[in-house]
Design an enzyme around this catalytic site. Structure first.
Site, PDB file in Angstrom:
ATOM      1  N   ALA A 127       0.827  -1.197   0.000  1.00 30.57           N
ATOM      2  CA  ALA A 127       0.000   0.000   0.000  1.00 30.57           C
ATOM      3  C   ALA A 127       0.861   1.247   0.000  1.00 30.57           C
ATOM      4  O   ALA A 127       2.045   1.207   0.338  1.00 30.57           O
ATOM      5  CB  ALA A 127      -0.902   0.010   1.234  1.00 30.57           C
ATOM      6  N   ASN A 128       0.255   2.354  -0.423  1.00 40.20           N
ATOM      7  CA  ASN A 128       0.885   3.663  -0.282  1.00 40.20           C
ATOM      8  C   ASN A 128       0.244   4.387   0.890  1.00 40.20           C
ATOM      9  O   ASN A 128      -0.923   4.164   1.192  1.00 40.20           O
ATOM     10  CB  ASN A 128       0.707   4.486  -1.562  1.00 40.20           C
ATOM     11  CG  ASN A 128       1.744   4.133  -2.590  1.00 40.20           C
ATOM     12  OD1 ASN A 128       1.955   2.971  -2.873  1.00 40.20           O
ATOM     13  ND2 ASN A 128       2.400   5.125  -3.126  1.00 40.20           N
ATOM     14  N   ARG A 129       0.988   5.286   1.514  1.00 35.22           N
ATOM     15  CA  ARG A 129       0.499   5.876   2.753  1.00 35.22           C
ATOM     16  C   ARG A 129      -0.590   6.923   2.544  1.00 35.22           C
ATOM     17  O   ARG A 129      -1.186   7.378   3.496  1.00 35.22           O
ATOM     18  CB  ARG A 129       1.651   6.544   3.507  1.00 35.22           C
ATOM     19  CG  ARG A 129       2.631   5.553   4.095  1.00 35.22           C
ATOM     20  CD  ARG A 129       3.719   6.310   4.842  1.00 35.22           C
ATOM     21  NE  ARG A 129       4.770   5.426   5.312  1.00 35.22           N
ATOM     22  CZ  ARG A 129       4.718   4.781   6.477  1.00 35.22           C
ATOM     23  NH1 ARG A 129       3.675   4.928   7.258  1.00 35.22           N
ATOM     24  NH2 ARG A 129       5.702   3.996   6.840  1.00 35.22           N
ATOM     25  N   SER A 130      -0.849   7.324   1.323  1.00 40.56           N
ATOM     26  CA  SER A 130      -1.767   8.446   1.085  1.00 40.56           C
ATOM     27  C   SER A 130      -3.103   8.275   1.799  1.00 40.56           C
ATOM     28  O   SER A 130      -3.741   7.225   1.732  1.00 40.56           O
ATOM     29  CB  SER A 130      -2.018   8.587  -0.413  1.00 40.56           C
ATOM     30  OG  SER A 130      -2.997   9.566  -0.630  1.00 40.56           O
TER      31      SER A 130
END
Lengths: 229, 229
Positions: free
Chosen positions: B38-41
């Site tokens: 996942a990306n932290r956005s």
């Protein structure tokens, strides 16, 4: 009379004076400064256990990877990685009577996180993984006399066999076995369907129900374990 | 007179009749049935752009990986992976005048997701990665006449150089360069600090500000780009 009336309205105060810690959410393990390996857990089941324990009179600590609304009266210890959760749960276990591991902990993590952001133009990276510590097994090894230790098993295959094996190996008093592959069950849903397994009791199946109802069944079982000791 | 008064109170309706699509959040790429890369956005900056565009009169679609409250009037298209976001943004680009890629898209993903849950007892898995399609570059290649294309560049190093390179290569009209390594900036925070870069204009720096204020500056610039065409 007034006290009894309040108890009738509010439900049983059968965890009065009991200190309960519950972990909630999924751990996130950094790949680089923007990417992580994460578990899908929303934290809802853990927070439902916290809310039910508070309603039953317990003092509650939540070791949490998510930012759900804090149930009034709970103390929240924010963590992100398996290592942070390991440290927080070990510390909490020292002075809590009931320890519930509802969080989904990464079983493996990148052996080292890249500094900054891995650039696309550098090509597809190789991510070398390493195992994380087994938090629940450690809590079982160090379980204090009288302490109740509860685990969750999120499984997609051989649910009961896998969960029973964890119950025994990790010295748990209760494991909540959760077929996360079934529809409307587990991660992100507001409903869950579980089987409650104890070392010396028949399995109890909880059909698809609100996570708060599952939490009530878990707390009922914890109260029963404490009563029969 | 009443219309003017309402406009004065509500602010400029300078996106009246304009269709804007914005992507928000970070993509999640399955490793197995419970784990993701996942990306932290958090999606907050994308939703702030949506809310500001709605306030300015636009019709707004949000292609979103997160479950933030939907701004009243917006249409939300839920997606999870880079492939799903790719398909949704390509479809939306066909009938939207302004396309804003605020989401953090995975640059790489597991080449194949495991069926079920990888078991810890099977040891540490090897995760073979592959690149994902460059959604923004594809939107640039297929940009229609008059369409405004806006990208975000989340960088930890060489911010302006990296963002300027993306602006040119991907045929963007505006890139919002975002030093996510700086304090209080970017992912999960409610504040942001960015530099707005255009092909033929001086860089505009927005110091640490609420994400809604950053959104206002982005929409102001989009209005300016449309006006000067």
């Amino acid at each position: 009379r007034i006290v009894a009336e309040v108890e009738r309205v509010l439900g049983p105060n059968d965890l009065d004076g009991v200190r309960l810690v519950v972990s909630a959410g999924g751990t996130r393990e950094p790949i680089d400064s923007v990417r992580v390996i994460a578990n899908r857990s929303s934290g809802k089941q853990g927070y439902a256990v916290a809310a039910e324990a508070l309603a039953r009179g317990a003092s509650v600590t939540i070791v949490s990877t998510v930012s759900l609304p804090t149930p009034p009266g709970a103390v929240v210890v924010p963590v992100e990685t398996a290592a942070e959760m390991h440290a927080a749960m070990n510390a909490a276990a020292d002075d809590h009577d009931v320890v519930v591991m509802a969080a989904a902990v990464a079983d493996f993590r990148p052996a080292s996180a890249a500094t900054g952001k891995i650039k696309k133009r550098d090509g597809v990276p190789e991510i070398v993984l390493e195992p994380t510590p087994d938090i629940l097994a450690g809590l079982g090894e160090n379980k204090r006399a009288g302490q109740v230790l509860v685990g969750f098993a999120a499984e997609t295959d051989d649910l009961i066999a896998n969960a029973t094996s964890k119950l025994e190996k990790k010295r748990l008093d209760l494991i909540v076995a959760n077929d996360v592959g079934a529809p409307e069950v587990g991660f992100a849903h507001d409903t869950n369907a579980v089987t409650l397994l104890r070392p010396d009791a028949k399995p109890v199946e909880i059909d698809l129900a609100a996570k708060r109802d599952v939490a009530r069944a878990v707390i009922d079982t914890i109260v029963d374990i404490r009563r029969t000791r």
